[in-house]
Design an enzyme around this catalytic site. Structure first.
Site, mmCIF file in Angstrom:
data_model
loop_
_atom_site.group_PDB
_atom_site.id
_atom_site.type_symbol
_atom_site.label_atom_id
_atom_site.label_comp_id
_atom_site.label_asym_id
_atom_site.label_seq_id
_atom_site.Cartn_x
_atom_site.Cartn_y
_atom_site.Cartn_z
ATOM 1 N N GLY A 57 12.524 -13.348 17.932
ATOM 2 C CA GLY A 57 12.780 -11.903 17.823
ATOM 3 C C GLY A 57 14.222 -11.512 18.022
ATOM 4 N NE ARG A 60 -2.239 -1.463 3.552
ATOM 5 C CZ ARG A 60 -2.201 -2.720 3.998
ATOM 6 N NH1 ARG A 60 -2.807 -3.681 3.333
ATOM 7 N NH2 ARG A 60 -1.561 -3.022 5.102
ATOM 8 C CE LYS A 85 8.608 -17.518 16.491
ATOM 9 N NZ LYS A 85 7.799 -16.796 17.491
HETATM 10 N N1 HSE Z 1 3.487 -13.938 17.213
HETATM 11 C C1 HSE Z 1 4.775 -14.278 17.724
HETATM 12 C C2 HSE Z 1 4.721 -14.334 19.232
HETATM 13 C C3 HSE Z 1 5.865 -13.343 17.329
HETATM 14 O O1 HSE Z 1 3.688 -14.112 19.839
HETATM 15 O O2 HSE Z 1 5.751 -14.622 19.819
HETATM 16 C C4 HSE Z 1 6.327 -13.575 15.945
HETATM 17 O O3 HSE Z 1 6.790 -14.872 15.781
#
Ligand code: HSE
Length: 429
Positions: A135, A48, A206
């Protein structure tokens, strides 16, 4: 110091992408010094174009991501779009045009990591994805590089912040699952559609990535046993408390005792309050890594959010840029071990089982016999009776998941067992 800048294309400019662009601008001098050449944001592909993006020069914004990665002068493509397509095609095209790739895409890497690594290797390019797992917490690089000389046997952790927030609230206030989910949604921890988090898909992706790197073997999302937190009740949490435990959604990747196979699983589990993972609160993540020589290592920090995820992306960007300048590449896929991934039935752990039974002579013996017949040894039994019914809580010693499932199946067929109210694994002891 080289003065010609390394050119970076950014695919996606949402919460993470805009932070990557901001840090590239505000930390430009430090990044230049660390890399040995300036880095320049050469283009930003968005869906966008009219949305205001503070700090991103308008002339860099394009809706044609394919043309951007095909330009031929891009050194590193940063992919923070997420999902399988168009991310997969764009990354493949980026490699074909000589760029290295930094991605935060856990879904794609956990599904197609091997093919992406092969495409990168064919073109002498890098594929980095520290931001795909937990993260800001450095995990991919420590497993891939710092522990490259060791033998990792187990990775155990909390890798999803949303579910940890929900379970933490349930534990703290006695709230039920729906109430805690509503709070997580109101505070912005849970997305409008929380399925990927609460059903364990995010954590399973993960786990696949971590298991693959830790055990030098290919593990994909489909190999990971997955159970979410939607069935966890306030009664489960209360029961855990009575045992001196709390409930966490855990990702567990293990090498079998004989070293010949591995397992990867994501499910809620009780862990003792004394275990360091029990004190991981709110939306934080934490991962234990157990290795032969290193012993136990714990990694802890914010596992989601724009800035923390951008931090991991920037670390990868610096590495990819340094490699470009050196005419080298970083470590690629390491899957030489080729260990089979065993089914969940082979996993050995302890179990907490709550049964509603008739409160009359012989019932306890009958239940105990079923456990014995399936080779599942009982550690403790607690019974509370009320009006001819009783609630029975059995905690077992270590047994295989297959043996436990067979036990539960037989218990369900007993006339005296009204309900198998909950089954939860007990970990971290
Ligand atoms: N949605 C994920 C969490 C973060 O709650 O840890 C991104 O992987």
């Amino acid at each position: 110091m080289r003065t010609r800048p390394l050119k970076v294309a950014l695919l996606g400019c949402g919460v993470v992408g805009s932070e990557v662009a901001r840090i590239m601008t505000t930390h430009a001098d430090d990044l230049t010094a660390r890399i040995g050449a300036p880095v320049e944001l050469a283009g930003v592909a968005v869906r966008r174009p009219n949305r205001v993006r503070e700090g991103v020069p308008e002339h860099l914004v394009t809706t044609d991501a394919t043309a951007l990665v095909k330009r031929g002068d891009i050194d590193v493509v940063v992919e923070v779009i997420g999902g399988i397509e168009p991310a997969r095609s764009l990354i493949t095209t980026a490699f074909e045009h000589g760029a290295s790739v930094v991605s935060a895409n856990k879904a794609l890497v956990s599904q197609d990591g091997a093919a992406l690594h092969a495409a990168a290797q064919e073109r002498g390019a890098d594929l980095y994805y520290e931001a795909a797992v937990a993260g800001a917490i450095p995990l991919v690089r420590p497993l891939r590089e710092s522990l490259a000389g060791d033998k990792v046997n187990r990775v155990l952790g909390i890798v999803n912040g949303t579910t940890n927030f929900i379970l933490d609230r349930m534990d703290g206030s006695g709230a039920g699952y729906s109430e805690a989910l509503d709070e997580a949604t109101a505070l912005g921890y849970a997305e409008a559609d929380p399925t990927a988090d609460v059903e364990g898909f995010d954590a399973a992706a993960k786990a696949a990535i971590l298991a693959g790197i830790a055990f030098h073997t290919r593990v994909t999302l489909d190999d990971v046993h997955r159970e979410g937190i939607t069935e966890v009740t306030a009664a489960d949490i209360a029961s855990a408390k009575r045992m001196g435990c709390t409930v966490k959604l855990l990702a567990i990747c293990e090498r079998a005792a004989d070293g010949r196979s591995v397992t990867a699983r994501v499910h809620p589990a009780m862990i003792p309050l004394a275990h360091p993972l029990a004190s991981v609160r709110e939306a934080y993540n934490a991962v234990f890594v157990e290795a032969d020589a290193a012993g136990q290592l714990m990694f802890y920090g914010p596992g989601a959010g724009g800035s923390p995820t951008a931090s991991a992306v920037l670390g990868d960007l610096v590495a990819a840029c340094r490699n470009k300048l050196a005419g080298a590449t970083g470590p690629g896929e390491s899957a030489y071990s080729r260990l089979p991934v065993s089914p969940m039935g082979d996993v050995v752990t302890r179990y907490h089982i709550s049964l509603d039974v008739a409160d009359k002579p012989g019932v306890l013996a009958q239940v105990a016999t079923v456990f014995a017949e399936h080779g599942v040894s009982i550690d403790t039994v607690r019974q509370q009776g009320k009006d001819g019914e009783a609630s029975l809580v059995v905690v077992t010693h270590r047994a295989s998941d297959a043996a436990l499932s067979a036990t539960v199946e037989t218990l369900r067929r007993l006339d005296t067992v009204r309900d198998v109210a909950s089954i939860m694994r007990v970990e971290g002891e």
